[in-house]
Design an enzyme around this catalytic site. Structure first.
Site, PDB file in Angstrom:
ATOM      1  N   ARG A  17       0.468  -1.198   0.065  1.00  0.00           N
ATOM      2  CA  ARG A  17       0.063   0.095  -0.137  1.00  0.00           C
ATOM      3  C   ARG A  17       1.028   1.264   0.036  1.00  0.00           C
ATOM      4  NH1 ARG A  17      -3.486  -1.578   5.050  1.00  0.00           N
ATOM      5  NH2 ARG A  17      -1.473  -2.470   5.659  1.00  0.00           N
ATOM      6  N   LYS A  77       1.812   1.837   7.103  1.00  0.00           N
ATOM      7  CA  LYS A  77       2.211   0.982   8.427  1.00  0.00           C
ATOM      8  C   LYS A  77       3.305   1.875   9.239  1.00  0.00           C
ATOM      9  CE  LYS A  77       1.133  -2.299   9.345  1.00  0.00           C
ATOM     10  NZ  LYS A  77      -0.165  -2.438  10.295  1.00  0.00           N
ATOM     11  N   TYR A  96      -0.623   4.293  10.551  1.00  0.00           N
ATOM     12  CA  TYR A  96      -0.816   3.422  11.519  1.00  0.00           C
ATOM     13  C   TYR A  96       0.126   3.275  12.440  1.00  0.00           C
ATOM     14  CZ  TYR A  96      -5.198   2.110   9.230  1.00  0.00           C
ATOM     15  OH  TYR A  96      -6.426   2.010   8.532  1.00  0.00           O
ATOM     16  N   HIS A  98      -0.089   1.536  16.193  1.00  0.00           N
ATOM     17  CA  HIS A  98      -0.340   0.284  16.879  1.00  0.00           C
ATOM     18  C   HIS A  98       0.686   0.060  18.021  1.00  0.00           C
ATOM     19  CE1 HIS A  98      -3.749  -0.906  14.497  1.00  0.00           C
ATOM     20  NE2 HIS A  98      -2.923  -0.765  13.264  1.00  0.00           N
ATOM     21  N   GLU A 120      -5.285   4.610  13.938  1.00  0.00           N
ATOM     22  CA  GLU A 120      -6.284   3.922  14.443  1.00  0.00           C
ATOM     23  C   GLU A 120      -6.736   4.370  15.736  1.00  0.00           C
ATOM     24  OE1 GLU A 120      -2.185   2.997  16.364  1.00  0.00           O
ATOM     25  OE2 GLU A 120      -2.912   3.343  14.543  1.00  0.00           O
ATOM     26  N   ASP A 272      -2.366  -6.781  15.198  1.00  0.00           N
ATOM     27  CA  ASP A 272      -1.834  -5.555  15.488  1.00  0.00           C
ATOM     28  C   ASP A 272      -1.660  -4.983  16.968  1.00  0.00           C
ATOM     29  OD1 ASP A 272      -0.846  -4.847  12.845  1.00  0.00           O
ATOM     30  OD2 ASP A 272      -2.304  -4.282  12.265  1.00  0.00           O
TER      31      ASP A 272
END
Length: 370
Positions: A17, A77, A96, A98, A120, A272
Site C-alpha cells: 500500500r 504502516k 498506523y 499500533h 487507529e 496489530d
C-alpha cells in the site's frame, strides 16, 4: 500555510500500500502544498511515477530525501527502526502505529522527538474509528477467505468446505467481536452459508447483527464459559476484538487448544494490537501461518496489504480530509479545531500522549494540549 508532505515507499515485509494515491496527491497540490513521493512508492497498487508526476508530485529517489525534507510524513504502516532513525523533532508523522504491543517502536519514536498521530486512535463524532474502519472492513472480509483456504486439506488438515453441501454440514465459524471487522467477517461467512456465531459484550452491536441476519447467524453475549464451549466445537475462529489504543484481551488461552477440533483454524485480525489468542504471534504474507497443538494460526499483521489497491484507495478516501487539515493548518491548529483528530496524537516531544498506549506499556502518560 504551504507544507511539504512526504510519501515514502513502504518497507514492511510484503506491504504494497501507499500513504497517498495520485488523486490524494492532486488534492494536496491543489491546496497549494508540495508533495514528495519516493520513486515506485505506488508500484504495488499499479500507480507508476508518471501518474504521480501528472498529479503534481515531485518524485525523489530515496527515503532519506523524504525524511530529510518533509514536514508531514504520510505512511500506511508503522515506521521500521531504520525509518524511526530518520524522523526528527520538527516533523509530524501520520500513519498506523499500533504502539500498545510494541515498546521498541514507542521508544524509538520518543527518542526521535517526532509528533506522531496514529490513524487507529483518530475518532469521529459517534466515537467510531474512521481511519481504522476501512482496513477493518477489508480484514474482516479477508479473514473468512483466508480461513476457508486453510480449512482445505492441501493448506491445512481439516478438509472442510466452509459452506458445506446437501448431506454434509457447513463449517462452524466463531467470530469474537461484533465491531467493524467482526461484523464484516460475520457477513461474509453467513453469505457463504457457514454456521456463524458472533460474541460481543455490546448488546446493541449484537442486536444490530440479529436485525440484519436473523436466524442465519447466532449472537451470544461474551463470557468465558460461552466462548470456551463455542471454540471447542469450531472449525474456524476469527479474533476481531478491539479496545482503541490498548492491548487486545486474550480470549482464547493456550490450554484451550487441546479441546479444539484437530486442524481448526484461528485467524487473528487483532494481532496489530497484540492479538485475541494467547498463542498468536505476528506472521507475514511470506509465511502467514504456523501450527501449534494441531491448530492452524494465521496472524498476518498487515492483512489488507494482500489486496493493496483496494486497501490503499479505501484508506486514502478516509485519511485525505485529515491530511489536508494537517497540511493547511499545521498540526496544532488542526487538533485544536478537531478533537477527533487530536485523539490520534500518540507521541509528542518524547512523551506518550495517549492514555491507553501508556497504560498498556506501563509507561508514564503525559497529557498535552495542541
Amino acid at each position: 500555510m504551504i507544507m511539504r508532505i512526504g510519501v515514502p515507499k513502504e518497507i514492511k515485509v510484503h506491504e504494497y500500500r501507499v500513504g497517498m494515491t495520485p488523486d490524494a496527491v492532486r488534492e494536496a497540490v491543489m491546496h497549494g502544498h508540495e508533495v514528495l513521493v519516493e520513486s515506485e512508492a505506488g508500484a504495488g497498487i499499479g500507480c507508476d511515477d508518471a501518474e504521480y508526476r501528472n498529479a503534481g508530485a515531485h518524485i525523489v529517489p530515496d527515503a532519506e530525501t523524504i525524511y530529510g525534507s518533509a514536514e508531514l510524513v504520510v505512511k500506511v504502516k508503522e515506521p521500521q527502526p531504520g525509518e524511526c532513525a530518520m524522523l526528527r523533532q520538527d516533523q509530524v508523522l501520520f500513519t498506523y502505529l499500533h504502539l500498545a504491543p510494541d515498546p521498541r517502536q514507542t521508544e524509538l519514536l520518543q527518542a526521535s522527538g517526532v509528533t506522531a498521530i496514529a490513524y487507529e486512535t483518530v475518532t469521529d463524532a459517534e466515537g467510531g474509528l474512521p481511519l481504522l474502519a476501512p482496513m477493518s472492513e477489508v480484514a474482516g472480509r479477508m479473514s473468512i477467505q483466508v480461513g476457508a483456504t486453510y480449512l482445505q486439506k492441501p493448506w491445512g488438515r481439516r478438509g472442510i468446505l466452509l459452506s458445506g453441501v446437501p448431506g454434509a454440514p457447513a463449517a462452524r465459524v466463531v467470530v469474537l467481536g461484533a465491531g467493524t471487522a467482526g461484523a464484516q467477517a460475520a457477513r461474509t461467512a453467513t453469505g457463504l452459508g457457514a454456521q456463524v456465531t458472533v460474541f460481543d459484550r455490546s448488546l446493541s452491536k449484537l442486536r444490530r447483527l440479529d436485525e440484519l441476519y436473523g436466524s442465519r447467524l447466532s449472537t451470544v453475549y461474551s463470557t468465558t464459559d460461552a466462548i470456551e464451549k463455542a471454540v471447542a466445537r469450531a472449525d474456524l475462529v476469527i479474533g476481531a476484538v478491539l479496545i482503541p489504543g490498548a492491548t487486545t484481551p486474550k480470549l482464547v488461552r493456550q490450554k484451550q487448544l487441546a479441546s479444539m477440533q484437530p486442524g481448526a483454524v484461528l485467524v487473528d485480525i487483532a494481532i496489530d494490537q497484540g492479538g485475541c489468542f494467547e498463542t498468536s504471534h505476528p506472521t507475514t504474507h511470506q509465511e502467514p501461518v504456523f501450527e501449534l497443538g494441531g491448530i492452524i494460526h494465521y496472524a498476518v499483521a498487515n492483512m489488507p496489504g494482500a489486496v493493496p489497491r483496494t486497501s490503499a484507495f479505501a484508506l486514502n478516501h478516509a485519511t485525505l480530509p485529515f491530511v489536508l487539515a494537517l497540511a493547511d493548518k499545521g498540526w496544532r491548529q488542526a487538533c485544536r479545531e478537531d478533537p477527533n483528530l487530536f485523539a490520534g496524537l500518540n507521541v509528542h516531544q518524547g512523551n506518550i500522549t495517549c492514555r491507553a498506549v501508556a497504560e498498556s506499556l506501563g509507561k508514564p502518560y503525559v497529557p498535552t494540549s495542541p
